[in-house]
Design a protein around this motif. Structure first.
Motif, mmCIF file in Angstrom:
data_model
loop_
_atom_site.group_PDB
_atom_site.id
_atom_site.type_symbol
_atom_site.label_atom_id
_atom_site.label_comp_id
_atom_site.label_asym_id
_atom_site.label_seq_id
_atom_site.Cartn_x
_atom_site.Cartn_y
_atom_site.Cartn_z
ATOM 1 N N SER A 1 0.861 -1.178 0.000
ATOM 2 C CA SER A 1 0.000 0.000 0.000
ATOM 3 C C SER A 1 0.897 1.227 0.000
ATOM 4 O O SER A 1 2.113 1.124 0.173
ATOM 5 C CB SER A 1 -0.935 -0.001 1.210
ATOM 6 O OG SER A 1 -0.189 -0.001 2.416
ATOM 7 N N ALA A 2 0.316 2.402 -0.185
ATOM 8 C CA ALA A 2 1.095 3.637 -0.277
ATOM 9 C C ALA A 2 0.959 4.466 0.986
ATOM 10 O O ALA A 2 -0.112 4.528 1.603
ATOM 11 C CB ALA A 2 0.644 4.447 -1.479
ATOM 12 N N VAL A 3 2.063 5.078 1.403
ATOM 13 C CA VAL A 3 2.063 6.057 2.483
ATOM 14 C C VAL A 3 2.925 7.238 2.029
ATOM 15 O O VAL A 3 3.731 7.100 1.099
ATOM 16 C CB VAL A 3 2.612 5.477 3.809
ATOM 17 C CG1 VAL A 3 1.686 4.421 4.355
ATOM 18 C CG2 VAL A 3 4.012 4.907 3.613
ATOM 19 N N TYR A 4 2.755 8.383 2.677
ATOM 20 C CA TYR A 4 3.503 9.575 2.285
ATOM 21 C C TYR A 4 4.273 10.150 3.477
ATOM 22 O O TYR A 4 3.779 10.178 4.596
ATOM 23 C CB TYR A 4 2.554 10.646 1.722
ATOM 24 C CG TYR A 4 1.954 10.262 0.395
ATOM 25 C CD1 TYR A 4 2.593 10.585 -0.804
ATOM 26 C CD2 TYR A 4 0.759 9.550 0.333
ATOM 27 C CE1 TYR A 4 2.052 10.222 -2.025
ATOM 28 C CE2 TYR A 4 0.209 9.180 -0.889
ATOM 29 C CZ TYR A 4 0.861 9.517 -2.053
ATOM 30 O OH TYR A 4 0.319 9.142 -3.270
ATOM 31 N N HIS A 5 5.517 10.576 3.183
ATOM 32 C CA HIS A 5 6.355 11.203 4.204
ATOM 33 C C HIS A 5 7.116 12.368 3.577
ATOM 34 O O HIS A 5 7.350 12.393 2.359
ATOM 35 C CB HIS A 5 7.370 10.210 4.780
ATOM 36 C CG HIS A 5 6.757 9.061 5.505
ATOM 37 N ND1 HIS A 5 6.048 9.217 6.678
ATOM 38 C CD2 HIS A 5 6.738 7.729 5.229
ATOM 39 C CE1 HIS A 5 5.614 8.038 7.095
ATOM 40 N NE2 HIS A 5 6.020 7.124 6.240
ATOM 41 N N ASN A 6 7.525 13.310 4.407
ATOM 42 C CA ASN A 6 8.390 14.389 3.943
ATOM 43 C C ASN A 6 9.844 13.943 4.018
ATOM 44 O O ASN A 6 10.271 13.364 5.008
ATOM 45 C CB ASN A 6 8.190 15.647 4.789
ATOM 46 C CG ASN A 6 6.877 16.320 4.474
ATOM 47 O OD1 ASN A 6 6.419 16.305 3.328
ATOM 48 N ND2 ASN A 6 6.262 16.920 5.474
ATOM 49 N N ASN A 7 10.596 14.238 2.977
ATOM 50 C CA ASN A 7 12.009 13.865 2.881
ATOM 51 C C ASN A 7 12.902 15.090 2.813
ATOM 52 O O ASN A 7 12.535 16.112 2.241
ATOM 53 C CB ASN A 7 12.272 13.054 1.604
ATOM 54 C CG ASN A 7 11.897 11.602 1.758
ATOM 55 O OD1 ASN A 7 11.608 11.141 2.844
ATOM 56 N ND2 ASN A 7 11.903 10.878 0.662
ATOM 57 N N LEU B 1 11.976 20.402 3.142
ATOM 58 C CA LEU B 1 11.360 19.085 3.034
ATOM 59 C C LEU B 1 10.601 18.940 1.721
ATOM 60 O O LEU B 1 10.044 19.910 1.195
ATOM 61 C CB LEU B 1 10.398 18.863 4.209
ATOM 62 C CG LEU B 1 11.052 18.683 5.579
ATOM 63 C CD1 LEU B 1 10.015 18.836 6.683
ATOM 64 C CD2 LEU B 1 11.733 17.328 5.671
ATOM 65 N N TYR B 2 10.598 17.709 1.193
ATOM 66 C CA TYR B 2 9.913 17.406 -0.058
ATOM 67 C C TYR B 2 8.965 16.227 0.168
ATOM 68 O O TYR B 2 9.390 15.193 0.678
ATOM 69 C CB TYR B 2 10.930 17.034 -1.140
ATOM 70 C CG TYR B 2 11.959 18.099 -1.420
ATOM 71 C CD1 TYR B 2 11.744 19.056 -2.394
ATOM 72 C CD2 TYR B 2 13.157 18.143 -0.699
ATOM 73 C CE1 TYR B 2 12.687 20.047 -2.653
ATOM 74 C CE2 TYR B 2 14.105 19.128 -0.942
ATOM 75 C CZ TYR B 2 13.867 20.071 -1.921
ATOM 76 O OH TYR B 2 14.793 21.043 -2.172
ATOM 77 N N PRO B 3 7.692 16.355 -0.202
ATOM 78 C CA PRO B 3 6.762 15.235 -0.019
ATOM 79 C C PRO B 3 7.107 14.086 -0.956
ATOM 80 O O PRO B 3 7.385 14.299 -2.132
ATOM 81 C CB PRO B 3 5.405 15.852 -0.361
ATOM 82 C CG PRO B 3 5.723 16.988 -1.284
ATOM 83 C CD PRO B 3 7.047 17.523 -0.832
ATOM 84 N N SER B 4 7.098 12.876 -0.446
ATOM 85 C CA SER B 4 7.468 11.708 -1.242
ATOM 86 C C SER B 4 6.570 10.517 -0.914
ATOM 87 O O SER B 4 6.081 10.383 0.203
ATOM 88 C CB SER B 4 8.927 11.311 -0.997
ATOM 89 O OG SER B 4 9.802 12.351 -1.394
ATOM 90 N N ALA B 5 6.402 9.659 -1.899
ATOM 91 C CA ALA B 5 5.577 8.458 -1.730
ATOM 92 C C ALA B 5 6.445 7.271 -1.334
ATOM 93 O O ALA B 5 7.558 7.096 -1.840
ATOM 94 C CB ALA B 5 4.836 8.143 -3.026
ATOM 95 N N TYR B 6 5.939 6.465 -0.428
ATOM 96 C CA TYR B 6 6.589 5.241 0.017
ATOM 97 C C TYR B 6 5.659 4.060 -0.241
ATOM 98 O O TYR B 6 4.425 4.211 -0.244
ATOM 99 C CB TYR B 6 6.903 5.289 1.513
ATOM 100 C CG TYR B 6 8.115 6.098 1.877
ATOM 101 C CD1 TYR B 6 9.271 5.485 2.355
ATOM 102 C CD2 TYR B 6 8.122 7.483 1.756
ATOM 103 C CE1 TYR B 6 10.394 6.221 2.702
ATOM 104 C CE2 TYR B 6 9.235 8.225 2.104
ATOM 105 C CZ TYR B 6 10.369 7.589 2.572
ATOM 106 O OH TYR B 6 11.494 8.330 2.906
#
Length: 237
Positions: free
Chosen positions: A84-90, A100-105
């Motif tokens: 499944s997908a989750v989102y975090h700032n990188n 910070l850049y939003p990214s998909a995990y």
């Protein structure tokens, strides 16, 4: 008027053709490089340099969406029980800046293979994702005379007492099982900026000094046959 139309019409038709071609290209789903994820034991942590922290091990950054905010959206797995997908700032890992850049995990949930689809902007992508169960990569692992290889049979994290080893220089012996390769370094602080943490690499039969509480030995393991990446961590707490 007819002469003018005769000259203008080919230009108009050419423009329409180019625009239609652009639309077709945009609508085409591109196939991205496949990705192998590791399904770690529950509550396992890995060192995530993009987030400057010890993060949930079963969350791996989507490989087309690495650092600078090209946020993947509409992520769907054909078999949603696998990933499944989750989102975090990188953070940008090679830089010391704090932007910070939003990214998909991708979150590994079950061993198996599936296909995911997603969009970056208007472009659609398709990608094969394989989830493999965690496997112990160590043939041998010792800190001084303390044998630790068996401690990683069913888990990827192990904790030693910081107070017991504080300020001591220790010998680290390790070797990999067949098919695996190992790279090891000592990490003082997970929140370190930039790439300075990469200086403390430890060779097999090398030494390191325990300098800080919550520091750790980070082991990067790679299986060339299965393309599986793993992290194993020894914490000093």
């Amino acid at each position: 008027m007819k002469k003018q139309l005769k000259h203008i019409l080919p230009v108009i038709l050419t423009f329409i053709t180019v625009m239609l071609s652009a639309v077709c290209v945009n609508a085409k789903t591109l196939t991205n490089t496949s990705q192998v994820l590791t399904l770690y034991p529950k509550s396992s942590k890995i060192y995530n340099e993009n987030r400057r922290m010890y993060a949930p091990a079963n969350e791996t950054i989507l490989n087309t969406n690495l650092y600078y905010g090209n946020k993947a959206t509409s992520i769907k797995a054909k078999k949603s029980s696998y990933v499944s997908a989750v989102y975090h700032n990188n953070y940008a890992p090679a830089l010391t800046q704090d932007k910070l850049y939003p990214s998909a995990y991708l979150k590994a949930k079950k061993a198996g293979t599936t296909t995911i689809t997603y969009k970056i902007g208007k472009q659609k992508y398709s990608q094969k994702v394989t989830v493999k169960k965690y496997a112990n990569p160590f043939k041998t692992l010792k800190i001084n005379n303390l044998n630790l290889a068996s401690k990683f049979k069913s888990k990827s994290n192990y904790t030693l007492s910081y107070n017991k080893y504080r300020g001591k220089t220790l010998k680290l012996q390790y070797s990999a099982k067949k098919g695996w390769s190992l790279n090891v370094h000592y990490l003082e602080d997970a929140a370190v900026k930039g790439t300075s943490y990469r200086k403390n690499w430890i060779k097999a039969n090398g030494t390191f000094t325990v300098t800080k509480k919550n520091s750790a030995i980070i082991v990067y393991a790679y299986n060339s046959k299965t393309s599986q990446d793993e992290q194993c961590i020894i914490f000093f707490k």
